[in-house]
Design a protein around this motif. Structure first.
Motif, PDB file in Angstrom:
ATOM      1  N   PHE A 110      -0.346  -7.218  -7.418  1.00  0.00           N
ATOM      2  CA  PHE A 110      -0.904  -5.999  -6.836  1.00  0.00           C
ATOM      3  C   PHE A 110      -0.536  -5.819  -5.369  1.00  0.00           C
ATOM      4  CE2 PHE A 110      -3.580  -7.045 -10.413  1.00  0.00           C
ATOM      5  CZ  PHE A 110      -3.751  -5.821 -11.032  1.00  0.00           C
ATOM      6  N   LEU A 111       0.060  -6.842  -4.740  1.00  0.00           N
ATOM      7  CA  LEU A 111       0.374  -6.776  -3.316  1.00  0.00           C
ATOM      8  C   LEU A 111       1.850  -6.508  -3.089  1.00  0.00           C
ATOM      9  CD1 LEU A 111      -1.745  -9.820  -2.085  1.00  0.00           C
ATOM     10  CD2 LEU A 111      -2.288  -7.394  -1.847  1.00  0.00           C
ATOM     11  N   ASP A 112       2.161  -5.884  -1.934  1.00  0.00           N
ATOM     12  CA  ASP A 112       3.558  -5.680  -1.563  1.00  0.00           C
ATOM     13  C   ASP A 112       4.169  -7.016  -1.146  1.00  0.00           C
ATOM     14  OD1 ASP A 112       2.484  -6.124   0.976  1.00  0.00           O
ATOM     15  OD2 ASP A 112       3.326  -4.312   1.857  1.00  0.00           O
ATOM     16  N   ASN A 113       5.440  -7.002  -0.790  1.00  0.00           N
ATOM     17  CA  ASN A 113       6.139  -8.243  -0.425  1.00  0.00           C
ATOM     18  C   ASN A 113       5.530  -8.953   0.774  1.00  0.00           C
ATOM     19  OD1 ASN A 113       7.937  -8.029  -2.527  1.00  0.00           O
ATOM     20  ND2 ASN A 113       9.457  -6.908  -1.336  1.00  0.00           N
ATOM     21  N   SER A 114       4.893  -8.215   1.667  1.00  0.00           N
ATOM     22  CA  SER A 114       4.286  -8.832   2.854  1.00  0.00           C
ATOM     23  C   SER A 114       2.957  -9.506   2.522  1.00  0.00           C
ATOM     24  CB  SER A 114       4.054  -7.781   3.951  1.00  0.00           C
ATOM     25  OG  SER A 114       2.953  -6.942   3.605  1.00  0.00           O
ATOM     26  N   GLY A 115       2.360  -9.144   1.383  1.00  0.00           N
ATOM     27  CA  GLY A 115       1.052  -9.684   1.016  1.00  0.00           C
ATOM     28  C   GLY A 115      -0.092  -9.033   1.766  1.00  0.00           C
ATOM     29  N   ARG A 116       0.199  -7.961   2.508  1.00  0.00           N
ATOM     30  CA  ARG A 116      -0.832  -7.321   3.332  1.00  0.00           C
ATOM     31  C   ARG A 116      -1.349  -6.003   2.772  1.00  0.00           C
ATOM     32  NH1 ARG A 116       1.916  -7.631   9.100  1.00  0.00           N
ATOM     33  NH2 ARG A 116       3.214  -9.363   8.508  1.00  0.00           N
ATOM     34  N   LEU A 117      -0.595  -5.367   1.884  1.00  0.00           N
ATOM     35  CA  LEU A 117      -0.994  -4.065   1.350  1.00  0.00           C
ATOM     36  C   LEU A 117      -0.971  -4.088  -0.178  1.00  0.00           C
ATOM     37  CD1 LEU A 117       1.120  -1.778   3.706  1.00  0.00           C
ATOM     38  CD2 LEU A 117      -1.351  -2.119   3.803  1.00  0.00           C
ATOM     39  N   ILE A 118      -1.840  -3.310  -0.787  1.00  0.00           N
ATOM     40  CA  ILE A 118      -1.828  -3.110  -2.231  1.00  0.00           C
ATOM     41  C   ILE A 118      -0.730  -2.091  -2.516  1.00  0.00           C
ATOM     42  CG2 ILE A 118      -3.150  -2.277  -4.209  1.00  0.00           C
ATOM     43  CD1 ILE A 118      -5.710  -3.008  -2.516  1.00  0.00           C
ATOM     44  N   GLN A 119       0.064  -2.352  -3.559  1.00  0.00           N
ATOM     45  CA  GLN A 119       1.167  -1.444  -3.866  1.00  0.00           C
ATOM     46  C   GLN A 119       1.129  -1.016  -5.325  1.00  0.00           C
ATOM     47  OE1 GLN A 119       5.154  -3.021  -3.352  1.00  0.00           O
ATOM     48  NE2 GLN A 119       5.913  -0.966  -2.953  1.00  0.00           N
ATOM     49  N   CYS A 120       1.299   0.268  -5.564  1.00  0.00           N
ATOM     50  CA  CYS A 120       1.436   0.804  -6.918  1.00  0.00           C
ATOM     51  C   CYS A 120       2.882   0.577  -7.353  1.00  0.00           C
ATOM     52  CB  CYS A 120       1.082   2.280  -6.974  1.00  0.00           C
ATOM     53  SG  CYS A 120       1.296   2.995  -8.624  1.00  0.00           S
ATOM     54  N   ALA A 121       3.081  -0.141  -8.435  1.00  0.00           N
ATOM     55  CA  ALA A 121       4.424  -0.461  -8.897  1.00  0.00           C
ATOM     56  C   ALA A 121       5.160   0.766  -9.424  1.00  0.00           C
ATOM     57  CB  ALA A 121       4.357  -1.540  -9.982  1.00  0.00           C
ATOM     58  N   THR A 122       4.448   1.795  -9.843  1.00  0.00           N
ATOM     59  CA  THR A 122       5.100   2.962 -10.428  1.00  0.00           C
ATOM     60  C   THR A 122       5.818   3.815  -9.391  1.00  0.00           C
ATOM     61  OG1 THR A 122       3.511   3.043 -12.227  1.00  0.00           O
ATOM     62  CG2 THR A 122       4.736   5.055 -11.798  1.00  0.00           C
ATOM     63  N   HIS A 123       5.147   4.120  -8.274  1.00  0.00           N
ATOM     64  CA  HIS A 123       5.786   4.999  -7.297  1.00  0.00           C
ATOM     65  C   HIS A 123       5.722   4.480  -5.867  1.00  0.00           C
ATOM     66  CE1 HIS A 123       1.707   6.293  -6.538  1.00  0.00           C
ATOM     67  NE2 HIS A 123       1.605   6.727  -7.771  1.00  0.00           N
ATOM     68  N   GLY A 124       5.318   3.222  -5.685  1.00  0.00           N
ATOM     69  CA  GLY A 124       5.382   2.590  -4.369  1.00  0.00           C
ATOM     70  C   GLY A 124       4.285   2.961  -3.391  1.00  0.00           C
ATOM     71  N   ALA A 125       3.258   3.684  -3.817  1.00  0.00           N
ATOM     72  CA  ALA A 125       2.161   4.018  -2.895  1.00  0.00           C
ATOM     73  C   ALA A 125       1.560   2.731  -2.341  1.00  0.00           C
ATOM     74  CB  ALA A 125       1.091   4.834  -3.619  1.00  0.00           C
ATOM     75  N   LEU A 126       1.156   2.770  -1.078  1.00  0.00           N
ATOM     76  CA  LEU A 126       0.571   1.606  -0.408  1.00  0.00           C
ATOM     77  C   LEU A 126      -0.871   1.900  -0.021  1.00  0.00           C
ATOM     78  CD1 LEU A 126       3.595   0.706   1.890  1.00  0.00           C
ATOM     79  CD2 LEU A 126       2.883  -0.469  -0.213  1.00  0.00           C
ATOM     80  N   PHE A 127      -1.742   0.909  -0.227  1.00  0.00           N
ATOM     81  CA  PHE A 127      -3.172   1.052   0.019  1.00  0.00           C
ATOM     82  C   PHE A 127      -3.656  -0.071   0.925  1.00  0.00           C
ATOM     83  CE2 PHE A 127      -2.081   2.691  -4.122  1.00  0.00           C
ATOM     84  CZ  PHE A 127      -2.772   3.886  -4.224  1.00  0.00           C
ATOM     85  N   LEU A 128      -4.622   0.241   1.784  1.00  0.00           N
ATOM     86  CA  LEU A 128      -5.245  -0.766   2.629  1.00  0.00           C
ATOM     87  C   LEU A 128      -6.205  -1.610   1.786  1.00  0.00           C
ATOM     88  CD1 LEU A 128      -6.122   1.436   5.740  1.00  0.00           C
ATOM     89  CD2 LEU A 128      -4.183  -0.139   5.468  1.00  0.00           C
ATOM     90  N   PRO A 129      -6.115  -2.940   1.863  1.00  0.00           N
ATOM     91  CA  PRO A 129      -6.978  -3.790   1.045  1.00  0.00           C
ATOM     92  C   PRO A 129      -8.474  -3.662   1.350  1.00  0.00           C
ATOM     93  CG  PRO A 129      -5.128  -5.048   1.852  1.00  0.00           C
ATOM     94  CD  PRO A 129      -5.104  -3.724   2.558  1.00  0.00           C
ATOM     95  N   ASP A 130      -8.832  -3.404   2.605  1.00  0.00           N
ATOM     96  CA  ASP A 130     -10.250  -3.392   2.958  1.00  0.00           C
ATOM     97  C   ASP A 130     -10.965  -2.095   2.588  1.00  0.00           C
ATOM     98  OD1 ASP A 130      -8.901  -1.950   4.908  1.00  0.00           O
ATOM     99  OD2 ASP A 130     -10.155  -2.675   6.539  1.00  0.00           O
ATOM    100  N   SER A 131     -10.218  -0.995   2.436  1.00  0.00           N
ATOM    101  CA  SER A 131     -10.868   0.283   2.125  1.00  0.00           C
ATOM    102  C   SER A 131     -10.330   0.959   0.867  1.00  0.00           C
ATOM    103  CB  SER A 131     -10.698   1.253   3.298  1.00  0.00           C
ATOM    104  OG  SER A 131      -9.329   1.621   3.440  1.00  0.00           O
ATOM    105  N   GLY A 132      -9.127   0.564   0.435  1.00  0.00           N
ATOM    106  CA  GLY A 132      -8.492   1.204  -0.713  1.00  0.00           C
ATOM    107  C   GLY A 132      -7.828   2.521  -0.374  1.00  0.00           C
ATOM    108  N   GLU A 133      -7.750   2.869   0.913  1.00  0.00           N
ATOM    109  CA  GLU A 133      -7.131   4.131   1.314  1.00  0.00           C
ATOM    110  C   GLU A 133      -5.617   4.073   1.129  1.00  0.00           C
ATOM    111  OE1 GLU A 133      -6.594   7.170   5.104  1.00  0.00           O
ATOM    112  OE2 GLU A 133      -7.535   5.229   5.435  1.00  0.00           O
ATOM    113  N   CYS A 134      -5.062   5.117   0.535  1.00  0.00           N
ATOM    114  CA  CYS A 134      -3.616   5.222   0.396  1.00  0.00           C
ATOM    115  C   CYS A 134      -3.043   5.669   1.743  1.00  0.00           C
ATOM    116  CB  CYS A 134      -3.249   6.229  -0.692  1.00  0.00           C
ATOM    117  SG  CYS A 134      -1.463   6.383  -0.930  1.00  0.00           S
ATOM    118  N   VAL A 135      -2.141   4.859   2.292  1.00  0.00           N
ATOM    119  CA  VAL A 135      -1.562   5.160   3.603  1.00  0.00           C
ATOM    120  C   VAL A 135      -0.095   5.577   3.503  1.00  0.00           C
ATOM    121  CG1 VAL A 135      -3.184   3.743   4.906  1.00  0.00           C
ATOM    122  CG2 VAL A 135      -1.080   2.702   4.006  1.00  0.00           C
TER     123      VAL A 135
END
Length: 112
Positions: free
Chosen positions: A63-88
């Motif tokens: 569920f994490l991007d390569n940096s291990g710092r953000l949640i990433q959607c594998a389908t279209h690459g959207a990135l989310f903040l782990p502490d709030s779930g906000e798509c950034v």
């Protein structure tokens, strides 16, 4: 009338089941969830992208991007903040993952 008793907290997993940083998916009482660990912080979300309503991972527990710092959607690459779930970043920018309340106690992750 009878008063309803509050639902007791439920153990999801042991803290040690998650790498640091790490993520793990769960099928829990019919719900698809995932947990993210960053240090001693744990965040639990429904495994559903707000953009298309599909699971976030292609590979189990990824569920994490390569940096291990953000949640990433594998389908279209959207990135989310782990502490709030906000798509950034991505097509659902400004939307949020559905967070599930949790806490850590006695070395376990508990759902509230």
């Amino acid at each position: 009338m009878t008063a309803e008793s509050p639902t007791p907290p439920i153990a999801l997993c042991r803290l040690d089941d998650l790498g640091d940083p790490g993520s793990k998916g769960f099928l829990f009482q019919g719900r698809s969830l995932f947990a993210i660990r960053q240090g001693q912080q744990i965040f639990v979300y429904e495994n559903r992208c707000p953009h298309r309503g599909i699971p976030l991972e292609w590979t189990p527990d990824s569920f994490l991007d390569n940096s291990g710092r953000l949640i990433q959607c594998a389908t279209h690459g959207a990135l989310f903040l782990p502490d709030s779930g906000e798509c950034v970043s991505g097509p659902c920018s400004g939307e949020y993952l559905q967070q599930v309340a949790c806490n850590i106690r006695d070395g376990q992750v508990w759902l509230d």
